[in-house]
Write a protein that holds these residues in place. Structure first.
Motif, PDB file in Angstrom:
ATOM      1  N   SER A  66       6.472 -18.815 -17.160  1.00  0.00           N
ATOM      2  CA  SER A  66       5.095 -19.194 -17.323  1.00  0.00           C
ATOM      3  C   SER A  66       4.364 -19.294 -15.983  1.00  0.00           C
ATOM      4  O   SER A  66       4.688 -20.311 -15.194  1.00  0.00           O
ATOM      5  N   VAL A  67       3.257 -18.422 -15.692  1.00  0.00           N
ATOM      6  CA  VAL A  67       2.389 -18.767 -14.563  1.00  0.00           C
ATOM      7  C   VAL A  67       1.002 -19.191 -15.354  1.00  0.00           C
ATOM      8  O   VAL A  67       0.562 -18.472 -15.952  1.00  0.00           O
ATOM      9  N   ILE A  68       0.510 -20.234 -14.832  1.00  0.00           N
ATOM     10  CA  ILE A  68      -0.743 -20.579 -15.289  1.00  0.00           C
ATOM     11  C   ILE A  68      -1.766 -20.905 -14.058  1.00  0.00           C
ATOM     12  O   ILE A  68      -1.383 -21.448 -13.135  1.00  0.00           O
ATOM     13  N   LEU A  69      -2.698 -19.967 -14.190  1.00  0.00           N
ATOM     14  CA  LEU A  69      -3.886 -20.150 -13.257  1.00  0.00           C
ATOM     15  C   LEU A  69      -4.983 -21.139 -13.503  1.00  0.00           C
ATOM     16  O   LEU A  69      -5.197 -21.101 -15.080  1.00  0.00           O
ATOM     17  N   VAL A  70      -5.632 -21.550 -12.743  1.00  0.00           N
ATOM     18  CA  VAL A  70      -6.742 -22.563 -13.282  1.00  0.00           C
ATOM     19  C   VAL A  70      -8.219 -21.672 -12.842  1.00  0.00           C
ATOM     20  O   VAL A  70      -8.531 -21.592 -11.764  1.00  0.00           O
ATOM     21  N   GLY A  71      -8.580 -21.428 -13.763  1.00  0.00           N
ATOM     22  CA  GLY A  71      -9.842 -20.947 -13.538  1.00  0.00           C
ATOM     23  C   GLY A  71     -11.061 -21.693 -13.800  1.00  0.00           C
ATOM     24  O   GLY A  71     -11.066 -22.864 -13.459  1.00  0.00           O
ATOM     25  N   SER A  72     -12.051 -21.101 -14.484  1.00  0.00           N
ATOM     26  CA  SER A  72     -13.435 -22.353 -14.491  1.00  0.00           C
ATOM     27  C   SER A  72     -14.291 -21.577 -15.506  1.00  0.00           C
ATOM     28  O   SER A  72     -14.428 -20.416 -15.745  1.00  0.00           O
ATOM     29  N   ILE A  73     -15.192 -22.606 -16.220  1.00  0.00           N
ATOM     30  CA  ILE A  73     -16.129 -22.202 -16.946  1.00  0.00           C
ATOM     31  C   ILE A  73     -17.315 -21.152 -16.003  1.00  0.00           C
ATOM     32  O   ILE A  73     -17.877 -20.500 -16.271  1.00  0.00           O
ATOM     33  N   ALA A  74     -17.149 -21.647 -14.583  1.00  0.00           N
ATOM     34  CA  ALA A  74     -18.038 -21.108 -13.737  1.00  0.00           C
ATOM     35  C   ALA A  74     -17.666 -19.534 -13.538  1.00  0.00           C
ATOM     36  O   ALA A  74     -18.750 -18.428 -13.052  1.00  0.00           O
ATOM     37  N   GLY A  75     -16.564 -19.185 -13.840  1.00  0.00           N
ATOM     38  CA  GLY A  75     -16.037 -17.833 -13.937  1.00  0.00           C
ATOM     39  C   GLY A  75     -16.734 -16.947 -14.900  1.00  0.00           C
ATOM     40  O   GLY A  75     -16.912 -15.627 -14.593  1.00  0.00           O
ATOM     41  N   ASP A  84       9.297  -8.236 -17.509  1.00  0.00           N
ATOM     42  CA  ASP A  84      10.438  -8.909 -16.902  1.00  0.00           C
ATOM     43  C   ASP A  84      10.434 -10.482 -17.385  1.00  0.00           C
ATOM     44  O   ASP A  84      11.142 -11.191 -16.635  1.00  0.00           O
ATOM     45  N   GLY A  85       9.702 -10.762 -18.295  1.00  0.00           N
ATOM     46  CA  GLY A  85       9.738 -12.160 -19.181  1.00  0.00           C
ATOM     47  C   GLY A  85       8.792 -13.226 -18.492  1.00  0.00           C
ATOM     48  O   GLY A  85       8.980 -14.260 -18.753  1.00  0.00           O
ATOM     49  N   VAL A  86       7.854 -12.757 -17.804  1.00  0.00           N
ATOM     50  CA  VAL A  86       6.887 -13.665 -17.448  1.00  0.00           C
ATOM     51  C   VAL A  86       5.625 -13.526 -18.076  1.00  0.00           C
ATOM     52  O   VAL A  86       5.331 -12.305 -18.114  1.00  0.00           O
ATOM     53  N   ARG A  87       5.066 -14.855 -18.370  1.00  0.00           N
ATOM     54  CA  ARG A  87       3.824 -14.842 -18.942  1.00  0.00           C
ATOM     55  C   ARG A  87       2.634 -15.434 -17.996  1.00  0.00           C
ATOM     56  O   ARG A  87       2.971 -16.202 -16.993  1.00  0.00           O
ATOM     57  N   PHE A  88       1.531 -14.698 -18.172  1.00  0.00           N
ATOM     58  CA  PHE A  88       0.413 -15.383 -17.428  1.00  0.00           C
ATOM     59  C   PHE A  88      -0.798 -15.610 -18.009  1.00  0.00           C
ATOM     60  O   PHE A  88      -1.172 -14.792 -19.198  1.00  0.00           O
ATOM     61  N   ASN A  89      -1.165 -16.974 -17.948  1.00  0.00           N
ATOM     62  CA  ASN A  89      -2.590 -17.268 -18.788  1.00  0.00           C
ATOM     63  C   ASN A  89      -3.580 -18.047 -17.764  1.00  0.00           C
ATOM     64  O   ASN A  89      -2.885 -18.802 -16.641  1.00  0.00           O
ATOM     65  N   VAL A  90      -4.582 -18.193 -17.992  1.00  0.00           N
ATOM     66  CA  VAL A  90      -5.764 -19.054 -17.358  1.00  0.00           C
ATOM     67  C   VAL A  90      -5.896 -20.133 -18.117  1.00  0.00           C
ATOM     68  O   VAL A  90      -6.064 -20.124 -19.278  1.00  0.00           O
ATOM     69  N   VAL A  91      -5.807 -21.454 -17.672  1.00  0.00           N
ATOM     70  CA  VAL A  91      -6.769 -22.566 -18.152  1.00  0.00           C
ATOM     71  C   VAL A  91      -8.143 -22.607 -17.420  1.00  0.00           C
ATOM     72  O   VAL A  91      -8.176 -22.714 -16.193  1.00  0.00           O
TER      73      VAL A  91
END
Ligand code: NAP
Length: 258
Positions: free
Chosen positions: A144-153, A185-192
């Motif tokens: 798992s890859v987790i990116l930290v986004g924002s309400i500002a996005g 490849d078995g990798v997930r990506f999501n943003v908080v």
């Protein structure tokens, strides 16, 4: 409810305080082996490490300015040398840098904001990807890859925060391409995507400004960093979110409803 974070090798960038530290502590409490980063091993980082060590002996701090690509590559080399691989990456390092309206934005400010929030997450993910793929192949579970986004996005950000907001919107978007390329490849990506969280990020606001912001949040208050942490656990855990990828999870007290 789930115990599959035990012994997982988890890297949380920008975790000497705030949202990253709360997530790192939650991962350590779940039995994970946790690496945190900040630009240097300063007082905040020492304090963070002492909190982490009180939970687990298997934690490490990696110093480095992740707005610079060589530091991103070195971080992954050092993390893998220490832990033997990577199972979960949380790209949390980021920040406002400063507030500048359009007429004041110059090349230096542009690069600073985009390098800190965009380049850092992309480069750390790029260098971590072979290890995340190897781990997924070896275990049969997704990594798992987790990116930290924002309400500002979504909103474009507060006064003078246009580049910060755009860099977070870029993170919300760029993962969609990575999902298409690397899900097999078995990798997930999501943003908080946090809303307004009571951290050093908002140190420039007085009580009047905070009351004005509170009035825009249905929950009526800023979030705590600790209220962000369970979403990181959820997205890191294959047992909880093994079929969830390419999503933006908004943790904002109703402040913005896309
Ligand atoms: P914070 O309290 O300011 O913490 C930021 C962390 O990142 C610190 O550990 C900091 O340590 C580290 N960092 C900063 N620049 C770095 C660099 N160049 N290389 C490596 N590490 C670096 O911020 P926060 O509020 O917890 O924010 C965490 C993330 O959430 C950020 O991506 C932010 O944009 C996002 N976010 C925050 C909010 C909010 O309301 N707080 C809302 C939406 C999104 P050093 O400074 O010592 O390097």
């Amino acid at each position: 409810m789930f115990d599959d974070l035990k012994d997982k090798r988890i890297l949380v960038t920008g975790a000497s305080q705030g949202i990253g530290l709360a997530a790192a502590l939650a991962f350590a409490r779940s039995g994970a082996r946790v690496g945190i980063t900040s630009r240097s091993l300063d007082d905040n980082a020492l304090r963070a490490m002492s909190h982490l060590r009180a939970i687990s002996g298997d934690v490490e701090h990696f110093p480095g300015d992740l707005s610079q690509t060589p530091a991103c590559e070195q971080l992954i080399e050092r993390f893998v040398a220490r832990f033997g691989g990577i199972d979960v990456l949380v790209n949390n390092a980021g920040g406002l840098v400063g507030r500048k309206q359009l007429p004041e934005i110059d090349d230096e400010f542009f690069s600073h904001v985009i390098d800190l929030n965009g380049r850092s997450a992309l480069m750390v993910t790029k260098y971590a990807l072979p290890y995340l793929i190897a781990s997924a192949k070896g275990s049969g579970a997704t990594t798992s890859v987790i990116l930290v986004g924002s309400i500002a996005g979504y909103t474009g950000g507060g006064p003078g925060a246009s580049l910060y907001a755009a860099s977070k919107a870029w993170l919300h978007a760029v993962q969609k391409n990575w999902v298409n390329a690397h899900t097999r490849d078995g990798v997930r990506f999501n943003v908080v995507a946090p809303g307004t969280v009571d951290t050093a990020f908002h140190a420039d606001k007085n009580e009047t400004a905070r009351a004005g912001i509170n009035a825009t949040i249905p929950m009526g208050r800023f979030a705590t960093s600790e209220e962000m942490a369970p979403t990181f656990l959820f997205l890191a855990s294959h047992a909880c979110s093994g079929y969830i990828t390419g999503q933006v999870i908004n943790v904002n007290g109703g402040q913005y409803m896309p």
